[in-house]
Design a protein around this motif. Structure first.
Motif, PDB file in Angstrom:
ATOM      1  N   THR A   1      -2.071  -6.585  -5.240  1.00  0.00           N
ATOM      2  CA  THR A   1      -2.549  -5.318  -5.783  1.00  0.00           C
ATOM      3  C   THR A   1      -3.925  -5.426  -6.434  1.00  0.00           C
ATOM      4  O   THR A   1      -4.819  -4.622  -6.150  1.00  0.00           O
ATOM      5  CB  THR A   1      -1.549  -4.804  -6.841  1.00  0.00           C
ATOM      6  OG1 THR A   1      -0.276  -4.659  -6.212  1.00  0.00           O
ATOM      7  CG2 THR A   1      -1.990  -3.481  -7.422  1.00  0.00           C
TER       8      THR A   1
ATOM      9  N   TYR B   1      -3.398   1.590   5.253  1.00  0.00           N
ATOM     10  CA  TYR B   1      -3.484   0.231   5.783  1.00  0.00           C
ATOM     11  C   TYR B   1      -2.523   0.059   6.964  1.00  0.00           C
ATOM     12  O   TYR B   1      -2.701  -0.821   7.792  1.00  0.00           O
ATOM     13  CB  TYR B   1      -3.208  -0.792   4.662  1.00  0.00           C
ATOM     14  CG  TYR B   1      -3.747  -2.162   4.976  1.00  0.00           C
ATOM     15  CD1 TYR B   1      -5.115  -2.369   5.134  1.00  0.00           C
ATOM     16  CD2 TYR B   1      -2.897  -3.245   5.165  1.00  0.00           C
ATOM     17  CE1 TYR B   1      -5.620  -3.606   5.466  1.00  0.00           C
ATOM     18  CE2 TYR B   1      -3.390  -4.496   5.489  1.00  0.00           C
ATOM     19  CZ  TYR B   1      -4.748  -4.671   5.644  1.00  0.00           C
ATOM     20  OH  TYR B   1      -5.239  -5.907   5.977  1.00  0.00           O
TER      21      TYR B   1
ATOM     22  N   TRP C   1       2.649   1.863  -3.480  1.00  0.00           N
ATOM     23  CA  TRP C   1       1.809   2.459  -4.533  1.00  0.00           C
ATOM     24  C   TRP C   1       1.545   3.942  -4.295  1.00  0.00           C
ATOM     25  O   TRP C   1       1.217   4.675  -5.223  1.00  0.00           O
ATOM     26  CB  TRP C   1       0.461   1.724  -4.638  1.00  0.00           C
ATOM     27  CG  TRP C   1       0.533   0.452  -5.421  1.00  0.00           C
ATOM     28  CD1 TRP C   1       0.358  -0.811  -4.943  1.00  0.00           C
ATOM     29  CD2 TRP C   1       0.802   0.318  -6.832  1.00  0.00           C
ATOM     30  NE1 TRP C   1       0.506  -1.719  -5.961  1.00  0.00           N
ATOM     31  CE2 TRP C   1       0.772  -1.063  -7.124  1.00  0.00           C
ATOM     32  CE3 TRP C   1       1.066   1.229  -7.865  1.00  0.00           C
ATOM     33  CZ2 TRP C   1       0.986  -1.566  -8.416  1.00  0.00           C
ATOM     34  CZ3 TRP C   1       1.276   0.729  -9.141  1.00  0.00           C
ATOM     35  CH2 TRP C   1       1.238  -0.650  -9.407  1.00  0.00           C
ATOM     36  N   HIS C   2       1.675   4.371  -3.044  1.00  0.00           N
ATOM     37  CA  HIS C   2       1.316   5.758  -2.734  1.00  0.00           C
ATOM     38  C   HIS C   2       2.503   6.630  -2.349  1.00  0.00           C
ATOM     39  O   HIS C   2       2.334   7.772  -1.957  1.00  0.00           O
ATOM     40  CB  HIS C   2       0.236   5.776  -1.637  1.00  0.00           C
ATOM     41  CG  HIS C   2      -1.042   5.145  -2.098  1.00  0.00           C
ATOM     42  ND1 HIS C   2      -1.495   3.934  -1.619  1.00  0.00           N
ATOM     43  CD2 HIS C   2      -1.933   5.529  -3.041  1.00  0.00           C
ATOM     44  CE1 HIS C   2      -2.622   3.613  -2.226  1.00  0.00           C
ATOM     45  NE2 HIS C   2      -2.921   4.560  -3.088  1.00  0.00           N
TER      46      HIS C   2
ATOM     47  N   PHE D   1      -6.820  -5.665  -3.825  1.00  0.00           N
ATOM     48  CA  PHE D   1      -6.595  -4.980  -2.547  1.00  0.00           C
ATOM     49  C   PHE D   1      -7.720  -3.959  -2.337  1.00  0.00           C
ATOM     50  O   PHE D   1      -7.556  -2.756  -2.512  1.00  0.00           O
ATOM     51  CB  PHE D   1      -5.227  -4.294  -2.559  1.00  0.00           C
ATOM     52  CG  PHE D   1      -4.611  -4.071  -1.197  1.00  0.00           C
ATOM     53  CD1 PHE D   1      -5.389  -4.038  -0.047  1.00  0.00           C
ATOM     54  CD2 PHE D   1      -3.241  -3.878  -1.063  1.00  0.00           C
ATOM     55  CE1 PHE D   1      -4.818  -3.827   1.203  1.00  0.00           C
ATOM     56  CE2 PHE D   1      -2.649  -3.668   0.179  1.00  0.00           C
ATOM     57  CZ  PHE D   1      -3.446  -3.644   1.309  1.00  0.00           C
TER      58      PHE D   1
ATOM     59  N   ILE E   1      -7.573  -0.575  -0.106  1.00  0.00           N
ATOM     60  CA  ILE E   1      -6.861   0.637  -0.525  1.00  0.00           C
ATOM     61  C   ILE E   1      -7.327   1.176  -1.875  1.00  0.00           C
ATOM     62  O   ILE E   1      -7.072   2.325  -2.196  1.00  0.00           O
ATOM     63  CB  ILE E   1      -5.325   0.431  -0.527  1.00  0.00           C
ATOM     64  CG1 ILE E   1      -4.889  -0.568  -1.603  1.00  0.00           C
ATOM     65  CG2 ILE E   1      -4.848  -0.018   0.837  1.00  0.00           C
ATOM     66  CD1 ILE E   1      -3.377  -0.550  -1.840  1.00  0.00           C
TER      67      ILE E   1
ATOM     68  N   TYR F   1      -8.967   2.922   3.032  1.00  0.00           N
ATOM     69  CA  TYR F   1      -7.671   2.709   3.661  1.00  0.00           C
ATOM     70  C   TYR F   1      -6.497   2.997   2.738  1.00  0.00           C
ATOM     71  O   TYR F   1      -5.395   2.502   2.957  1.00  0.00           O
ATOM     72  CB  TYR F   1      -7.591   1.288   4.242  1.00  0.00           C
ATOM     73  CG  TYR F   1      -8.231   1.217   5.610  1.00  0.00           C
ATOM     74  CD1 TYR F   1      -7.445   1.336   6.748  1.00  0.00           C
ATOM     75  CD2 TYR F   1      -9.592   1.089   5.770  1.00  0.00           C
ATOM     76  CE1 TYR F   1      -8.007   1.310   8.015  1.00  0.00           C
ATOM     77  CE2 TYR F   1     -10.175   1.060   7.023  1.00  0.00           C
ATOM     78  CZ  TYR F   1      -9.382   1.168   8.146  1.00  0.00           C
ATOM     79  OH  TYR F   1      -9.940   1.149   9.393  1.00  0.00           O
ATOM     80  N   SER F   2      -6.698   3.824   1.717  1.00  0.00           N
ATOM     81  CA  SER F   2      -5.624   4.151   0.788  1.00  0.00           C
ATOM     82  C   SER F   2      -4.483   4.832   1.528  1.00  0.00           C
ATOM     83  O   SER F   2      -4.703   5.802   2.264  1.00  0.00           O
ATOM     84  CB  SER F   2      -6.149   5.091  -0.296  1.00  0.00           C
ATOM     85  OG  SER F   2      -7.010   6.043   0.278  1.00  0.00           O
TER      86      SER F   2
ATOM     87  N   ASP G   1       0.841  -1.202   0.000  1.00  0.00           N
ATOM     88  CA  ASP G   1       0.000   0.000   0.000  1.00  0.00           C
ATOM     89  C   ASP G   1       0.876   1.252   0.000  1.00  0.00           C
ATOM     90  O   ASP G   1       0.678   2.179  -0.799  1.00  0.00           O
ATOM     91  CB  ASP G   1      -0.906  -0.048   1.242  1.00  0.00           C
ATOM     92  CG  ASP G   1      -1.663   1.255   1.501  1.00  0.00           C
ATOM     93  OD1 ASP G   1      -2.016   1.941   0.526  1.00  0.00           O
ATOM     94  OD2 ASP G   1      -1.911   1.570   2.692  1.00  0.00           O
TER      95      ASP G   1
END
Ligand SMILES: [Zn+2]
Length: 681
Positions: A592, A607, A553-554, A595, A598, A603-604, A550
């Motif tokens: 992914t 998590y 990816w962010h 998921f 997120i 929960y983006s 998570d």
């Protein structure tokens, strides 16, 4: 004297149609009220600005909460329709408040004046919410943010629906030979799913439907290695587009790109940075420090468990020619658990009868700690006949509110367990608190007792921990009451409350044989204690991988996000390998492509909250057992309870929650307790 009903809604008069109608009407009224506040020519005061903003939606909130109660606990097509009809209206309404520069301007005026600490904090929290939506930016940026918001909402809905679809697509038809190892009731469940879904079952007598996480619970029971392998393969390939099936990858790439852009417009380097700023963690560096300290020891533990399991598999379970594989992990783990601790789940359950657990366990601990009294109110009815109602009072008899327990699974009810409130008291808001706990325990046949698993017992204590956060709330402003705290703080009180499930005196009170009333024998208690921490390497590895995935990816900028869908899988494995948490044995709790937390839920880049809250939880459990304890009572006393209540549970978000934690502990969180609990030191 007529019995007090604490403002419990009259559920007999609720219908989907009337609720939808009333909510629309109240939304209009609220809009008019807020327009008047925004356009007022008077200088801003608490009375003419903050009070209407905090309390002007009381009636609206009550109806929305009733709507959510039905939509999640009752369900069915009519409530689904009302929900999908109202959600876009509610989202747009919220946007119209928090993107309104007039309201923002008046709150800014107020924040430059002197106020009591709770009011000052409430103002700063409101301003933070307005700014996190970009209200303070130039029109062109605000317009772009609105476009991004609308597109992101759409993408999240689409991804959520595709994940539901991929779970159906991945369902496995199974024959009589395949289900060896399952109990009769497990088989009955799969047979019922096959009957309900003949297209997916394709004539097979059993159908295994997928649940969200990678590991499917039944995989621990299938005796045949080939079946376990098919289950894991079907699970980890969900929504990755193989064979022309469901594919979430393009939507996910578009979503993470938009999030990166949104964060940039709002002044943050990455979306992870933006999200961390809204929680108690404060920065993504703080999040990363905690996670990073867990990576090395987690990988080592997982390796150690892998070799133990491989050996156990070879010696006790393997058929000739079979090698231990990742698909055999949970199956072997369960086998080892039973032989190491002789912990027989069905024997244990005889001592875990639902109403004993609730009234003589969960309530008993709350009385010992907080002095709360619970009085069954069979004269009051909930929204279905499964709901039981209790009155909650202080030690001195003064009234707090009602607790509604809705423990049984039903068709139409959402899965999992949760707490929600119908009313929550505060100085400026409601007079009483009404809280509901939902679980999904299978309802036994008429006249049979409801016997729980140990996991379900812990869940009862967990959800009641959220309820206590509500019942003991004592804030001035409604927006600060109870569980209205940041996402990375909210699981802390509920996780702490789980500690009482296995406390010796609490066990003495509730863990009685359902027929004879005898106490749980020492042999079983010993096995419960001894098995604590078993398989922790696996559990930590799976969740930590998901948390780090998570974050990965962010934590990238918009131009670092891959553009081709084939790159999704390589991005995932490269990220986990680079961090040092990738495991050849244990896949992440979610990959992914499915998921949901997120990419479809809230929960983006958040998590991590589960582990963050757990660090606070483990530290406070340690406090109860040392400084909070009187003699050898493990912290189960009124003084420790009052300290917890005063520092944390009563405060909600009426001040920085970090301050509440630090008042209790006398220092910032020490993550050593979490590392010890997860066997990482
Ligand atoms: Zn929770």
């Amino acid at each position: 004297m007529t019995a007090h009903n604490y403002g419990l809604p009259d559920f007999s008069s609720v219908s989907p149609h009337t609720i939808a109608h009333t909510v629309r009407h109240l939304l209009d009224e609220h809009r008019v009220l807020l327009d008047a506040v925004g356009e007022s020519a008077e200088p801003a005061t608490i009375e003419n600005t903050l009070v209407p903003l905090e309390t002007g939606d009381a009636e609206l909130s009550r109806h929305i909460r009733v709507m959510w109660t039905y939509a999640s606990s009752v369900g069915g097509s009519e409530w689904d329709r009302v929900e999908s009809e109202l959600v876009p209206l509610l989202t747009a309404h919220e946007d119209s408040i928090y993107m309104d520069p007039r309201l923002y301007g008046r709150l800014e005026q107020l924040s430059s004046q002197e106020h009591d600490p709770q009011t000052a904090w409430a103002l700063s929290e409101h301003l933070k919410n307005f700014r996190s939506r970009g209200v303070h930016l130039d029109t062109e940026f605000r317009e772009r943010l609105q476009q991004i918001n609308a597109r992101m909402a759409d993408l999240k809905t689409q991804i959520g629906q595709l994940i539901v679809k991929t779970n159906g697509e991945a369902a496995l038809p199974l024959g009589e030979d395949d289900v060896v190892g399952l109990t009769d009731s497990q088989k009955a469940g799969l047979a019922a799913d096959a009957a309900a879904n003949p297209d997916a079952a394709k004539g097979a007598p059993y159908l295994l439907t997928m649940v969200l996480p990678t590991q499917q619970p039944l995989a621990a029971s299938f005796a045949k290695a080939k079946v376990r392998e098919r289950v894991l393969e079907a699970s980890i390939r969900r929504a990755d587009g193989h064979g022309g099936g469901v594919d979430t990858r393009a939507l996910i790439l578009e979503l993470v790109k938009l999030r990166a852009e949104q964060a940039n417009i709002l002044g943050f380097e990455t979306f992870a940075e933006y999200e961390a700023s809204r929680g108690t963690a404060g920065s993504s560096r703080a999040v990363f420090e905690l996670l990073d300290s867990m990576v090395g020891p987690t990988a080592t533990n997982a390796e150690k468990e892998a070799s133990e399991l491989a050996e156990h598999y070879r010696d006790h379970l393997a058929q000739p020619g079979e090698e231990f594989s990742p698909a055999d992990w949970t199956y072997t783990q369960e086998h080892l658990r039973q032989s190491a601790f002789s912990l027989d789940g069905s024997e244990l359950s005889r001592y875990l009868e639902l109403w004993n657990v609730v009234e003589r366990g969960v309530f008993y601990a709350a009385t010992r700690l907080y002095g709360l009294q619970f009085i069954a109110r069979d004269d009051l009815s909930g929204y279905t006949e499964d709901v039981k109602v209790w009155e909650v009072r202080e030690e001195d008899g003064s009234r707090i509110g009602l607790f509604l327990g809705d423990y049984y699974a039903r068709a139409g009810k959402r899965g999992g367990a949760w707490m929600h409130e119908l009313l929550i008291r505060s100085e400026q808001g409601d007079d009483y608190t009404i809280i509901c706990n939902n679980l999904n325990v299978t309802k036994p046949a008429e006249g049979s007792p409801t016997l729980l698993t140990w996991d379900e017992v812990r869940t009862c204590f967990h959800e009641f921990g959220h309820a206590l956060h509500g019942f003991l709330s004592a804030t001035r402003w409604p927006s600060a009451a109870g569980t209205n705290v940041p996402r990375d703080f909210v699981e802390f009180p509920s996780q702490v409350n789980e500690m009482w499930a296995s406390h010796p005196e609490v066990l003495d009170s509730y863990a009685r044989h359902f027929e004879t009333g005898e106490m749980m024998p020492d042999r079983l208690r010993g096995a419960l204690t001894a098995s604590e921490g078993f398989a922790e390497g696996f559990a930590t590895s799976e969740i930590l991988q998901a948390v780090l995935l998570d974050q990965a990816w962010h934590r990238v900028s918009a131009d670092e996000i891959p553009s081709g869908v084939e790159a999704v899988a390589s991005f995932e494995s490269a990220a986990l390998t680079r961090i040092g948490i990738a495991s050849p044995w244990i896949p992440p709790r979610y990959r992914t492509t499915y998921f949901d937390h997120i990419f479809s839920s809230d929960y983006s880049a958040g998590y991590y909250s589960y582990l963050w809250s757990e660090a606070l939880d483990a530290d406070v459990v340690a406090w109860f057992r040392t400084e909070g304890a009187r003699g050898d009572d493990g912290g189960l006393n009124r003084t420790a309870g009052e300290t917890m209540r005063c520092a944390v549970l009563s405060r909600g978000n009426s001040r920085n929650p970090v301050e509440s934690f630090e008042e209790l502990r006398g220092r910032p969180v020490d993550t050593a307790a979490l590392l010890r609990r997860r066997r990482l030191v």
